[in-house]
Design a protein around this motif. Structure first.
Motif, PDB file in Angstrom:
ATOM      1  N   ILE A 103     -24.232 -15.481   3.568  1.00 21.98           N
ATOM      2  CA  ILE A 103     -23.302 -16.577   3.286  1.00 21.98           C
ATOM      3  C   ILE A 103     -23.149 -17.470   4.519  1.00 21.98           C
ATOM      4  CG2 ILE A 103     -20.826 -17.050   2.948  1.00 21.98           C
ATOM      5  CD1 ILE A 103     -20.807 -14.710   0.950  1.00 21.98           C
ATOM      6  N   VAL A 104     -22.992 -16.844   5.693  1.00 22.59           N
ATOM      7  CA  VAL A 104     -22.781 -17.637   6.914  1.00 22.59           C
ATOM      8  C   VAL A 104     -24.050 -18.416   7.270  1.00 22.59           C
ATOM      9  CG1 VAL A 104     -22.089 -17.560   9.335  1.00 22.59           C
ATOM     10  CG2 VAL A 104     -21.079 -15.962   7.715  1.00 22.59           C
ATOM     11  N   LEU A 105     -25.209 -17.751   7.167  1.00 23.73           N
ATOM     12  CA  LEU A 105     -26.469 -18.442   7.492  1.00 23.73           C
ATOM     13  C   LEU A 105     -26.704 -19.619   6.543  1.00 23.73           C
ATOM     14  CD1 LEU A 105     -28.993 -15.558   8.282  1.00 23.73           C
ATOM     15  CD2 LEU A 105     -28.045 -17.208   9.871  1.00 23.73           C
ATOM     16  N   GLY A 106     -26.393 -19.393   5.258  1.00 27.54           N
ATOM     17  CA  GLY A 106     -26.618 -20.441   4.251  1.00 27.54           C
ATOM     18  C   GLY A 106     -25.907 -21.744   4.580  1.00 27.54           C
ATOM     19  N   LEU A 107     -24.718 -21.642   5.190  1.00 24.24           N
ATOM     20  CA  LEU A 107     -23.937 -22.842   5.503  1.00 24.24           C
ATOM     21  C   LEU A 107     -24.645 -23.738   6.519  1.00 24.24           C
ATOM     22  CD1 LEU A 107     -20.429 -21.183   5.934  1.00 24.24           C
ATOM     23  CD2 LEU A 107     -21.218 -22.516   3.986  1.00 24.24           C
ATOM     24  N   PHE A 108     -25.457 -23.119   7.387  1.00 23.75           N
ATOM     25  CA  PHE A 108     -26.093 -23.888   8.454  1.00 23.75           C
ATOM     26  C   PHE A 108     -27.568 -24.156   8.157  1.00 23.75           C
ATOM     27  CE2 PHE A 108     -22.366 -21.932  10.325  1.00 23.75           C
ATOM     28  CZ  PHE A 108     -21.804 -23.006  11.005  1.00 23.75           C
ATOM     29  N   GLY A 109     -27.906 -24.193   6.876  1.00 19.88           N
ATOM     30  CA  GLY A 109     -29.297 -24.399   6.488  1.00 19.88           C
ATOM     31  C   GLY A 109     -29.656 -25.870   6.389  1.00 19.88           C
ATOM     32  N   LYS A 110     -30.957 -26.088   6.191  1.00 21.57           N
ATOM     33  CA  LYS A 110     -31.454 -27.457   6.043  1.00 21.57           C
ATOM     34  C   LYS A 110     -31.188 -27.941   4.620  1.00 21.57           C
ATOM     35  CE  LYS A 110     -35.477 -29.995   7.592  1.00 21.57           C
ATOM     36  NZ  LYS A 110     -36.721 -29.877   8.333  1.00 21.57           N
ATOM     37  N   LYS A 111     -31.362 -27.015   3.668  1.00 18.20           N
ATOM     38  CA  LYS A 111     -31.131 -27.344   2.262  1.00 18.20           C
ATOM     39  C   LYS A 111     -30.144 -26.314   1.700  1.00 18.20           C
ATOM     40  CE  LYS A 111     -35.584 -26.976   1.149  1.00 18.20           C
ATOM     41  NZ  LYS A 111     -36.765 -27.105   1.972  1.00 18.20           N
ATOM     42  N   THR A 135     -12.370 -13.084  -3.151  1.00 21.41           N
ATOM     43  CA  THR A 135     -11.722 -13.135  -1.836  1.00 21.41           C
ATOM     44  C   THR A 135     -12.542 -13.861  -0.780  1.00 21.41           C
ATOM     45  OG1 THR A 135     -10.798 -10.980  -2.378  1.00 21.41           O
ATOM     46  CG2 THR A 135     -10.584 -11.681  -0.108  1.00 21.41           C
ATOM     47  N   THR A 136     -13.839 -13.517  -0.670  1.00 21.35           N
ATOM     48  CA  THR A 136     -14.642 -14.076   0.421  1.00 21.35           C
ATOM     49  C   THR A 136     -14.910 -15.563   0.218  1.00 21.35           C
ATOM     50  OG1 THR A 136     -15.729 -11.924   0.402  1.00 21.35           O
ATOM     51  CG2 THR A 136     -16.654 -13.571   1.847  1.00 21.35           C
ATOM     52  N   LEU A 137     -15.298 -15.955  -0.999  1.00 19.30           N
ATOM     53  CA  LEU A 137     -15.625 -17.366  -1.228  1.00 19.30           C
ATOM     54  C   LEU A 137     -14.393 -18.276  -1.074  1.00 19.30           C
ATOM     55  CD1 LEU A 137     -18.337 -17.224  -4.055  1.00 19.30           C
ATOM     56  CD2 LEU A 137     -18.633 -17.122  -1.592  1.00 19.30           C
ATOM     57  N   PRO A 138     -13.201 -17.875  -1.620  1.00 21.87           N
ATOM     58  CA  PRO A 138     -12.011 -18.721  -1.370  1.00 21.87           C
ATOM     59  C   PRO A 138     -11.687 -18.839   0.121  1.00 21.87           C
ATOM     60  CG  PRO A 138     -11.553 -17.191  -3.146  1.00 21.87           C
ATOM     61  CD  PRO A 138     -12.913 -16.823  -2.605  1.00 21.87           C
ATOM     62  N   MET A 139     -11.987 -17.777   0.888  1.00 19.14           N
ATOM     63  CA  MET A 139     -11.703 -17.817   2.325  1.00 19.14           C
ATOM     64  C   MET A 139     -12.544 -18.908   3.014  1.00 19.14           C
ATOM     65  SD  MET A 139     -11.888 -14.501   4.669  1.00 19.14           S
ATOM     66  CE  MET A 139     -12.874 -14.547   6.109  1.00 19.14           C
ATOM     67  N   PRO A 147     -16.308 -26.787  -1.981  1.00 20.16           N
ATOM     68  CA  PRO A 147     -16.302 -25.851  -3.126  1.00 20.16           C
ATOM     69  C   PRO A 147     -17.432 -26.105  -4.118  1.00 20.16           C
ATOM     70  CG  PRO A 147     -14.428 -27.374  -3.257  1.00 20.16           C
ATOM     71  CD  PRO A 147     -15.118 -27.648  -1.950  1.00 20.16           C
ATOM     72  N   GLU A 148     -17.964 -27.354  -4.134  1.00 21.92           N
ATOM     73  CA  GLU A 148     -19.052 -27.634  -5.086  1.00 21.92           C
ATOM     74  C   GLU A 148     -20.290 -26.856  -4.640  1.00 21.92           C
ATOM     75  OE1 GLU A 148     -17.865 -30.596  -3.269  1.00 21.92           O
ATOM     76  OE2 GLU A 148     -16.160 -30.437  -4.625  1.00 21.92           O
ATOM     77  N   GLY A 149     -20.858 -26.154  -5.579  1.00 25.65           N
ATOM     78  CA  GLY A 149     -22.091 -25.437  -5.261  1.00 25.65           C
ATOM     79  C   GLY A 149     -21.866 -24.100  -4.579  1.00 25.65           C
ATOM     80  N   LEU A 150     -20.603 -23.675  -4.475  1.00 23.78           N
ATOM     81  CA  LEU A 150     -20.317 -22.377  -3.866  1.00 23.78           C
ATOM     82  C   LEU A 150     -19.986 -21.408  -4.993  1.00 23.78           C
ATOM     83  CD1 LEU A 150     -19.791 -20.889  -1.131  1.00 23.78           C
ATOM     84  CD2 LEU A 150     -17.409 -21.515  -1.368  1.00 23.78           C
ATOM     85  N   GLU A 151     -20.936 -20.562  -5.364  1.00 23.42           N
ATOM     86  CA  GLU A 151     -20.618 -19.632  -6.452  1.00 23.42           C
ATOM     87  C   GLU A 151     -21.494 -18.396  -6.409  1.00 23.42           C
ATOM     88  OE1 GLU A 151     -21.250 -20.786 -10.460  1.00 23.42           O
ATOM     89  OE2 GLU A 151     -23.205 -21.622 -10.097  1.00 23.42           O
ATOM     90  N   LEU A 152     -21.001 -17.385  -7.102  1.00 26.42           N
ATOM     91  CA  LEU A 152     -21.702 -16.105  -7.151  1.00 26.42           C
ATOM     92  C   LEU A 152     -21.631 -15.643  -8.604  1.00 26.42           C
ATOM     93  CD1 LEU A 152     -23.001 -13.801  -5.554  1.00 26.42           C
ATOM     94  CD2 LEU A 152     -20.756 -12.908  -5.079  1.00 26.42           C
ATOM     95  N   LYS A 153     -22.793 -15.585  -9.254  1.00 26.39           N
ATOM     96  CA  LYS A 153     -22.826 -15.192 -10.670  1.00 26.39           C
ATOM     97  C   LYS A 153     -23.367 -13.775 -10.796  1.00 26.39           C
ATOM     98  CE  LYS A 153     -25.101 -18.549 -12.901  1.00 26.39           C
ATOM     99  NZ  LYS A 153     -25.244 -19.991 -12.685  1.00 26.39           N
ATOM    100  N   ILE A 154     -22.704 -12.971 -11.608  1.00 22.75           N
ATOM    101  CA  ILE A 154     -23.188 -11.606 -11.841  1.00 22.75           C
ATOM    102  C   ILE A 154     -23.998 -11.607 -13.130  1.00 22.75           C
ATOM    103  CG2 ILE A 154     -22.514  -9.199 -12.215  1.00 22.75           C
ATOM    104  CD1 ILE A 154     -19.895  -9.805 -10.774  1.00 22.75           C
TER     105      ILE A 154
END
Length: 378
Positions: A103-111, A135-139, A147-154
């Motif tokens: 999750i942390v690495l994804g934030l600093f990606g190129k795409k 809990t983690t994503l709202p944090m 928030p757009e594009g931030l999701e986790l689907k099971i």
């Protein structure tokens, strides 16, 4: 090209954090003495899997492991992100183990990153998928993550020992940097939400866990909703299991979570070899136990629960060069290790001040000002 200087580290502990911080701070590392005296020396399957995962989302990173697996050389590359990636996390640790660094690495990606992870979704060792969702994503939103594009689907659940679960994680990129926070008001608990899950066992297990947990909370507050997520067929993975994830939401918008899952043991860990026919903990006890754990986390105070301390400190340290101030309960061993690693890799030191009136701890730091330099400038 100048000669690469490596930071030298020893031991197998906190390999995840070391790799994550090494990548974010572009610091090449050499880790020696990785479990040299164990029956099976060297890196574990889940650690190799994590390295492979980092290779998938980064360009130009170099990983070298010696023959015995006791020495690891890692030179970080550029975080690329990418769509429709797939990674099999294996079954030696659950997907939760891989999610925090990802999750942390994804934030600093190129795409922006969108990746399908396969493996175990719920176990008793790592935070389960539901906790990441609730809990983690709202944090992350607190720190200015869009928030757009931030999701986790099971897509399907998987319990140990054979897994079979699948989740899809989407992480947007930061346009510039995170936002510093002052987050010291934990508020009062206003509602409790939760989800029980069961795979390849009777749905009755979920109802029993749910009623046991509610029995404890309903004495304390009226707004308690626990949902059930019973999976059957291909969506139920390959092993029987059941569990519960609970989240207390406070008046100031904090989420405090606790979760557990029960399944048959993996059996390959020495000293923990258990018989397939062992009795699993009854669902009623699990509901009561996890409700008590959650009450314990709330009682400790702080804006996050003990499992999220490490991530909280890391996000504060990555903020712009501005003061972040947060309140946590008793410092967890993982949280303390994180503070040490942040000091070593990012040069960020926290001012730690106990607050005797509430028995909590207030931490302040000035962020290292990490910007997302790899994103495309439009």
């Amino acid at each position: 090209m100048g000669k690469t200087t490596y930071m030298r580290l020893k031991g197998s502990q906190n390999l995840r954090q070391r790799l994550l911080l090494s990548t974010l701070s572009s610091t090449p590392i050499i880790i020696e003495d990785i479990r040299p005296d164990d029956t099976w020396p060297g890196v574990r399957p889940h650690e190799v899997s994590l390295l492979r995962l980092i290779e998938k989302i980064c360009d130009d990173c170099v990983v070298e492991i010696n023959e015995t697996g006791t020495k690891l050389k890692y030179k970080p590359g550029i975080v690329m992100g990418g769509r429709q990636l797939v990674h099999d996390c294996g079954v030696s640790r659950s997907i939760g183990y891989f999610l925090e660094p990802l999750i942390v690495l994804g934030l600093f990606g190129k795409k922006p990153l969108s990746i399908r992870l396969k493996g175990i979704t719920n176990d008793s060792k790592d935070p389960c998928i539901d906790t990441f969702r609730s809990t983690t994503l709202p944090m992350l939103k607190r720190f200015g993550v869009p928030p757009e594009g931030l999701e986790l689907k099971i897509e399907s659940r998987g319990a140990p020992p054979h897994g079979g679960g699948e989740v899809v994680l989407s992480i947007p990129i930061l346009q510039n940097s995170l936002t510093a926070v002052t987050w010291i008001d934990e508020g009062m608990v206003k509602r409790i939400r939760g989800v029980t899950f069961s795979t390849r066992v009777s749905v009755q297990f979920e109802n029993t866990m749910l009623h046991a947990a509610r029995g404890i909370f309903n004495r304390l507050l009226p707004d308690v909703h626990i949902f059930t997520d019973h999976r059957a067929g291909p969506q139920a993975g390959k092993s029987p299991g059941y569990g519960i994830s609970l989240v207390a939401e406070t008046t100031s918008g904090c989420f405090i979570s606790a979760d557990t899952a029960v399944s048959y043991a993996r059996g390959e860990e020495e000293g923990e070899i258990e018989d397939e026919k062992e009795e699993l903990m009854p669902p009623e006890d699990i509901g009561e136990q996890i409700a008590s754990v959650l009450l314990g986390e709330i009682e400790q105070g702080g804006v996050v629960d003990s499992t999220h301390q490490g991530l909280l400190f890391l996000l504060c340290a990555l903020c712009p060069q501005d003061v972040s101030k947060v309140r946590v309960g008793k410092l967890s061993p993982y949280g303390i290790e994180t503070l040490r690693h942040i000091r070593d890799f990012l040069g960020v030191k926290f001012v730690i001040k106990p607050d005797p009136s509430t028995e909590t701890v207030i931490l302040k730091c000035v962020g290292c000002g990490l910007k997302n330099l790899s994103r495309k400038i439009s």
